[in-house]
Write an enzyme that holds these catalytic residues in place. Structure first.
Site, PDB file in Angstrom:
ATOM      1  N   LEU A   3       0.844  -1.209   0.000  1.00  0.00           N
ATOM      2  CA  LEU A   3       0.000   0.000   0.000  1.00  0.00           C
ATOM      3  C   LEU A   3       0.874   1.252   0.000  1.00  0.00           C
ATOM      4  O   LEU A   3       0.610   2.212  -0.710  1.00  0.00           O
ATOM      5  CB  LEU A   3      -0.934  -0.021   1.211  1.00  0.00           C
ATOM      6  CG  LEU A   3      -1.938   1.138   1.288  1.00  0.00           C
ATOM      7  CD1 LEU A   3      -2.807   1.221   0.041  1.00  0.00           C
ATOM      8  CD2 LEU A   3      -2.820   1.016   2.536  1.00  0.00           C
ATOM      9  N   GLU A  36      25.992  12.854  13.592  1.00  0.00           N
ATOM     10  CA  GLU A  36      25.308  11.556  13.572  1.00  0.00           C
ATOM     11  C   GLU A  36      25.267  10.850  12.204  1.00  0.00           C
ATOM     12  O   GLU A  36      24.286  10.169  11.891  1.00  0.00           O
ATOM     13  CB  GLU A  36      23.860  11.683  14.110  1.00  0.00           C
ATOM     14  CG  GLU A  36      23.783  12.306  15.503  1.00  0.00           C
ATOM     15  CD  GLU A  36      22.349  12.459  16.043  1.00  0.00           C
ATOM     16  OE1 GLU A  36      21.446  11.752  15.571  1.00  0.00           O
ATOM     17  OE2 GLU A  36      22.151  13.297  16.944  1.00  0.00           O
ATOM     18  N   CYS A  39       5.953   3.958   7.568  1.00  0.00           N
ATOM     19  CA  CYS A  39       5.975   2.789   8.448  1.00  0.00           C
ATOM     20  C   CYS A  39       7.259   2.814   9.272  1.00  0.00           C
ATOM     21  O   CYS A  39       8.251   3.384   8.852  1.00  0.00           O
ATOM     22  CB  CYS A  39       5.972   1.506   7.622  1.00  0.00           C
ATOM     23  SG  CYS A  39       4.524   1.370   6.575  1.00  0.00           S
ATOM     24  N   HIS A  63      11.190  21.469  10.163  1.00  0.00           N
ATOM     25  CA  HIS A  63      10.262  20.729   9.310  1.00  0.00           C
ATOM     26  C   HIS A  63      10.011  21.446   7.995  1.00  0.00           C
ATOM     27  O   HIS A  63       9.338  20.924   7.120  1.00  0.00           O
ATOM     28  CB  HIS A  63       8.947  20.488  10.044  1.00  0.00           C
ATOM     29  CG  HIS A  63       9.127  19.626  11.250  1.00  0.00           C
ATOM     30  ND1 HIS A  63       9.179  20.131  12.521  1.00  0.00           N
ATOM     31  CD2 HIS A  63       9.337  18.291  11.364  1.00  0.00           C
ATOM     32  CE1 HIS A  63       9.393  19.138  13.373  1.00  0.00           C
ATOM     33  NE2 HIS A  63       9.497  18.021  12.700  1.00  0.00           N
TER      34      HIS A  63
HETATM   35  N1  GLN Z   1      19.622  13.968  18.154  1.00  0.00           N
HETATM   36  C1  GLN Z   1      18.535  13.638  17.295  1.00  0.00           C
HETATM   37  C2  GLN Z   1      18.739  14.324  15.961  1.00  0.00           C
HETATM   38  O1  GLN Z   1      19.216  15.398  15.922  1.00  0.00           O
HETATM   39  C3  GLN Z   1      17.200  14.035  17.884  1.00  0.00           C
HETATM   40  C4  GLN Z   1      16.038  13.608  17.034  1.00  0.00           C
HETATM   41  C5  GLN Z   1      14.674  13.758  17.663  1.00  0.00           C
HETATM   42  O2  GLN Z   1      14.438  14.548  18.534  1.00  0.00           O
HETATM   43  N2  GLN Z   1      13.699  13.026  17.216  1.00  0.00           N
HETATM   44  O3  GLN Z   1      18.397  13.817  14.940  1.00  0.00           O
END
Ligand code: GLN
Ligand code: ZN
Length: 764
Positions: free
Chosen positions: A18, A494, A526, A704
């Site tokens: 889906l 990261e 998902c 966002h």
């Molecule tokens: N340390 C994470 C990042 O910067 C925090 C993400 C989150 O708050 N969902 O991606």
């Protein structure tokens, strides 16, 4: 003879068919006919599974293009005015998608509807927006078409629809505030008329039973709502179908009498989350009313103890005969589809698990036992089930004496640090930070190249050496950029993490991962939650090497970055053989070691993310404090092993702090960064009112959005924050991590952010 049925089946498809069909359609790569055909095939496949498992009905109405509440809103013609939908006109598929996503292949874009968590799950529904004079009419016929489709396949059909009051409870006013219950309840007469129409149409199609989901009944309901329940169901008692009122995710508790008094043909109870309900209702259960026993978890992935279930339900079967129905406790929407797809999962662990398909098989077995009609094949299956359960109880994969010992000793470990005022002055001196220090939340843009790099490495297509060098290069670039931009507390970005929970789970003992264990989070999105099956222990340092490398590149403080114990717990499938608190404690101890090791490696600022801290709140207010107490305790346990001079940050990205501000303060992080830019700093109210003592970074850059925030706007936001809190308390940072952003806008935004901080400082 007890019959079996199912409250709902995962709609996404075992291979996420889906999702793929939706995304192709949205991207203009397929047409509506192809999409509709995929939906039809998926439904038929899922009905066939239910039928094969011996369910007396197939469930219709659990399928949704995006969300089942949105299906219902559009079926009733509830389209917010900004979508310019002609009054009383049929609603088409693209209108539904515009409501969900703001845009669709056809029609004009408009702001998407709000999305909120479905009870205490990680599923998100589209919040209905009701006008004060909302009209309800049958605007789509697909639900009835699906009933006919299932009947044409030869099945008995039980449609499922949201109950009137749960639907209203979950909705908000388009022109009136959420809290104005009266105005919502005033819509009942119109809504009732629409429901009666729907039920009559079902009856015309030959439907006998309709499942009406009223899970608001497991919440704390004001008296006006309880009264409304009586009124509404008195009216629906005349409908030409049998209503099975379904409650799930908890105990109807103080609503027990209310529920028992409603004139419905049957009631479903969640006996997994709230087994005691049975004793309460059974003695006075009317002989002519169906009791549907939700006896197999729809939320967890463990095999059921069928002997125990049979022992509990045996007397009920005797008392109620055909009046006892058996079902999973809730819809199976919240578990993966089929365990047999997991070919890489360790055989022993696999033998303990049960996904949607297997849960229906378990249900069938239970019915056979209760009905005294066990076939040879079933009795072999029962033997296997028992053996798996017995193995799980004693398996050395689960129980680790060293962890038990550590946990037992943990009660004497102090969770308290020196008072904040003392700590913070030492930290300021040690770190040499200016006022309005700037930082980011951790991740930097995860480019397609980085994703490919990790994939190739996991697949063994590149060597460890090549992988590590590429990650190091990425870290060098990110550190260099941050130094040039003039940020004060840096991060490594990261790049080595695909997901903030999975990364740690893969390095900790006690976790298993599936290949296809997808669960719908919202729309086509998902997630694949890790499975915590055993005692959690840290085998090796998880982040120290990368962080120390990043620190070696700069004189500025490098912030270590960890995911907090509550968030790891919340976003995983967890054990059912010990409390959530016990599992969280193990996670906290593992993270504590990592925190201490980071400090030893020269890291002076460490952030422990807890974005899921609030979503762990239980459904009933009476249960909140107990949760908050252990959640705070676990956070403190993981962070309190360091010197005063080491600064602990935490990060949370959600918008309701009012209810839990005391617990946020009790976590005693030196710095908390939160999401605020969208709400124009209104969130800070809770912190102001509470006189929140520690440092706080209200996000000024909405990550966002691809837009670069304006410098003046950020300065204004910070000034607004400074008018509510002490300026010495304030940090300047984005709302959340930058991993979904692109580099060009990230660069410009962070440079602007640093400029804004400089202006703020010089204005002092
Ligand atoms: N340390 C994470 C990042 O910067 C925090 C993400 C989150 O708050 N969902 O991606
Ligand atoms: Zn966040």
């Amino acid at each position: 003879m007890a019959l079996t049925h199912n409250l709902g089946f995962p709609r996404i498809g075992v291979k996420r068919e889906l999702k793929k069909a939706l995304e192709a359609y949205w991207a203009g790569q397929s047409n509506e006919e192809e999409l509709v055909e995929t939906g039809k095939q998926l439904r038929e496949r899922h009905w066939a599974i239910q039928h094969a498992a011996g369910n007396a009905f197939v469930t219709v109405g659990d399928f949704a293009w995006y969300d089942h509440i949105l299906e219902w809103s559009t079926t009733l013609g509830v389209v917010p005015s900004r979508f310019n939908h002609p009054r009383n006109a049929p609603v088409d598929l693209d209108t539904l998608f515009r409501m969900a996503r703001g845009r669709a292949p056809s029609g004009d874009p408009a702001a998407a509807c709000e999305m909120t968590k479905w009870f205490d799950t990680n599923y998100h529904y589209i919040v209905p927006e009701l006008a004060a004079d909302q009209a309800f009419y049958l605007a789509r016929t697909c639900l009835f078409d699906q009933v006919s489709q299932a009947q044409a396949c030869g099945y008995q059909v039980k449609p499922v629809i949201p109950g009137i009051l749960t639907y209203l409870w979950l909705s908000k006013g388009e022109s009136f505030a959420n809290a104005e219950d009266e105005r919502k309840l005033a819509l009942i007469p119109q809504l009732l008329a629409a429901y009666k129409d729907v039920l009559a149409r079902f009856a015309q199609l030959g439907v006998q039973w309709v499942q009406v989901d009223e899970s608001a009944l497991v919440l704390d309901l004001p008296a006006a709502w309880q009264d409304a329940y009586r009124e509404v169901y008195a009216q629906l008692a005349q409908a030409p179908v049998n209503i099975l009122l379904a409650t799930y995710f908890g105990d109807v508790a103080d609503n027990t009498e209310l529920v028992s008094s409603l004139p419905v043909a049957g009631v479903h109870f969640d006996l997994v989350r709230a087994p005691k309900q049975l004793e309460k209702v059974l003695p006075s259960w009317p002989a002519d009313r169906v009791l549907s026993a939700g006896i197999i978890s729809g939320r967890e992935i463990w095999r059921t103890d069928l002997d125990h279930a049979a022992a509990v339900l045996g007397p009920v079967a005797e008392q109620l005969g055909e009046g006892l129905w058996l079902a999973p406790a809730s819809s199976l929407l919240h578990v993966p589809v089929d365990l047999s797809e997991e070919i890489q999962l360790d055989d022993e662990i696999k033998s303990w698990l049960s996904f949607a398909v297997q849960k229906l098989e378990e249900l069938n077995l239970l019915a056979a036992v209760l009905n005294g009609a066990v076939t040879d094949e079933q009795s072999a299956a029962l033997v296997r089930q028992r053996a798996a359960l017995a193995d799980r109880k004693v398996s050395r994969r689960i129980h680790n004496p060293a962890v038990t010992e550590r946990v037992n000793g943990a009660s004497s470990v102090s969770r308290d640090r020196t008072p904040f005022a003392e700590r913070i002055s030492k930290q300021r001196a040690a770190l040499g930070l200016p006022d309005f220090p700037t930082t980011t939340i951790g991740s930097f843009p995860q480019t397609p190249e980085i994703r490919k790099l990790r994939r190739d490495w996991k697949a063994g297509a590149i060597t460890d050496t090549n992988y590590e060098e590429a990650i190091r290069q990425e870290i060098r670039d990110v550190v260099k950029f941050q130094e040039e931009a003039g940020l004060d507390v840096l991060v490594h970005g990261e790049p080595e993490r695909n997901d903030m929970v999975e990364y740690f789970g893969e390095l900790l003992a006690g976790f298993a991962f599936t290949q296809n264990g997808w669960v719908q989070s919202y729309g086509s999105r998902c997630v694949k939650p890790p499975i915590i099956y055993g005692d959690v222990a840290r085998l090796i340092p998880m982040t120290v090497e990368w962080t120390a490398f990043a620190q070696s590149l700069t004189d500025k403080p490098m912030k270590g970055m960890l995911t907090g114990p509550v968030t790891v717990l919340q976003w995983s499938f967890v054990r059912d053989d010990q409390s959530r608190q016990a599992t969280c404690l193990q996670l906290a101890l593992a993270l504590r070691d990592e925190v201490v090791d980071l400090e030893k490696a020269g890291i002076r600022v460490i952030q422990i993310d807890e974005p899921a801290f609030r979503e762990g709140l239980p459904l009933r207010k009476a249960d909140w404090q107990a949760y908050l107490d252990w959640a705070v305790d676990c956070f403190k346990l993981s962070t309190s092993g360091v010197q005063d001079t080491t600064q602990i940050h935490t990060h949370m990205c959600y918008s309701e702090f009012n209810d839990i501000i005391e617990s946020i303060a009790a976590m005693d992080a030196d710095v908390i960064t939160i999401e605020t830019s969208r709400s124009n700093m209104e969130l800070l109210e809770a912190f102001e009112r509470f006189n929140y003592p520690n440092d706080i970074g209200p996000g000024v850059y909405d990550i966002h959005s691809p837009n670069v925030p304006d410098r003046e706007w950020m300065i204004q936001l910070m000034n607004k924050a400074a008018s509510r809190l002490n300026r010495k308390q304030l940090w300047v940072n984005p709302d959340c991590g930058l991993k979904t952003r692109q580099w060009p806008e990230t660069r410009s935004a962070l440079i602007e952010m640093v400029n804004a901080a400089q202006t703020l400082r010089s204005a002092a």
